[in-house]
Structures are given as C-alpha cells and as structure tokens.
Design a protein around this motif. Sequence first.
Motif: not given
Lengths: 86, 246
Positions: B46-47, B101-102, B57-62, B11-12
């Motif tokens: 995490v996203d 999220r993560g 919305q923009a989403e990235r993984a770090y 979940t966010w």
Amino acid sequence: MKALDDYALDGNAIGGLLIEVFGTETTTATGTCGSCGAVSQVAELAVYRSALGTVVRCRTCDAVLMAFVQIHGVTCVDLQGLASLA
Amino acid sequence: MAGTAVRGRLTWQSATVGSVTDETHQVRTLLLEVPDWPGHLAGQHVDIRLTADDGYQAERAYSIASAPGEPLAITVERLDDGEVSPYLTEELRPGDSLEVRGPIGGYFVWEPAFGGPLLLLAGGSGVVPLRSMLRCRASAGSSVPARLLYSSRSWEDVIYRAELDGLFDGVEVIHALTRSQPPGWTGYARRVDQQMLAEVAWPVAQQPLAYVCGPTSFVEAVASGLVGLGYPAGRVKTERFGATGQ
C-alpha cells in the motif's frame, strides 16, 4: 545488466503512481528501451525517487525511460525514452 | 496480470490505526482499519501518505504484512533519517488516522495456484511481504514446500521471530545473522553469499519459484547468485527497498 546502487528502487515502488497515471496495474507490463532495445517488466526497472520527482531508467544502458514530476497536484509524464510499453 | 486485483482508479482512503505491535526495538506492525478494503494478494503493498500542518505531503510504499482475507496490516522499520517511518513507529497511536491507497502491485505476488517449491529470501524488513506469502500458504492449506532464508543483523533484529519459530508443516526457516550472534549459535553467521545459496536453494530441476526482498544491495547479490545457480531469471521475483540497511 549492471548491479543497481543502494539508492535505486525498482518498479514495484511506483505501482501506485503508475495506476494513477495509466489507470491500471502497470508493473507487470513490458517496457522496451528506446535507446538500446532492452525489454523488461516495469517491476524490474531501476527507479530513483526524490522530492523533485521520479525517474525510471533502463537496467541495461541506464537511459531514462520515464520521468514523472508533480506540479500543483498535476502529474507531468515523460515517456520519450520508451520505444513501447505494453 | 493473472490474479491481479485490477480495479478502477486508485483513491486515497482514510485508515484508522487499530492495534500496534512492537516486533523489534525499531520495527512495529500497525493494523489498519480501512472501510471497504477490497482485499489483497500476498506480496502486494500500500502507499501511505502523511500531510503536515503546512500542507507538505510525504508518501511511502509499505508491504502488506497480513495474508489475503486478514485485516490490512503493515510492518514498518524505523529509519533514523526517515521522513515517514519515525512517525509511523513512534508517534502513531491506536485510533489515529492516516491516508492509504491500495492494494498495489501485480508482479511481486504469490498465490497458492502458482505452486513452488517456494524459495523466499529476505534481508531485514524484506521479510514482510514474504511473511504474507507464508501466512497465505498456511491459510490456504497449501502443501507447497517453502524455505525462507532470512538475513538479519542480530537475533534481536529478527522480525516475527516467534511466528517463524512456530512454522513447520513443510516450511523451513533458515536464519543468517550478519553482525552478532547469540551464545551457542550454530547457524549462518555471515551475509548471504553464493555458497550459502547453493546450500539452501532448491535444486533447479524442481522448478522452484524464488522471491527476493530487502535492501537493494541484498536483492542484487541474491538474485544474481540464484541466476548463477541456474535459476531462470523469470522464476526469480525481486523487490528492492533501497538503502534501508539490513
């Protein structure tokens, strides 16, 4: 196995999306290509992301294994390119 | 899936930015306060999701930069044409919030029980998850020998430079500076190539475990180079950041 181009990511990048879709960690799962039969961990597959969606390709024959598109908050999933995912 | 933090639905959550640390002129570490953070493994990510006023919305993984047991931190490199990283590295201030999220990922992870010797190979900001592994190794009191080969454009672009300089106790850090070198530099002054890998990599007979992270072209070259040295493909874990430059 062909070298990936600079625009490719790998399956690690969609770990979150895969949990969203399958409800569990899936990057360590094994996928079998429906076109050439190559077997690979999901983390090692080629992933292309754009504003339109996400495409996952076989590292051996380039066939599309999975595709994900989000429409109005709903994720549409196409797994027809996979012979199996376990 | 050994050791993977398998949980329920992802979940966010709202995270609050704690401290902000500049690592280089275009790389910044953000400490993120997440209520009920379940903990993470070294190498996981995490996203991050940003929402504009118009709902876009923009989403990235770090990759997670901190070790298991430490507060959640990510290290972000600003990409000039990026959609998310300029905001994270230039606009965000302590106290601001963002969605996270993560933790995510079960493949590119290392736990002390996996052993080694460890061969860590980083291109640019690919050092982030490897730094988490080195911190994990230290905090666990692991005696697994570890070697980090870290390719950067210049000495000024080396992320975590002071921390890496201070690593001893079974850890070797070898830098390769690809574009410019400080005066008197005696280290590698070129991209990672097969000869460099042969010089740096643990012998195959020691059954090393390799983690390669960075821009896709870097990872492709290094991973195939290691397999060329006789490393079994299953002992070379890879994570690709795409075309982020190196």
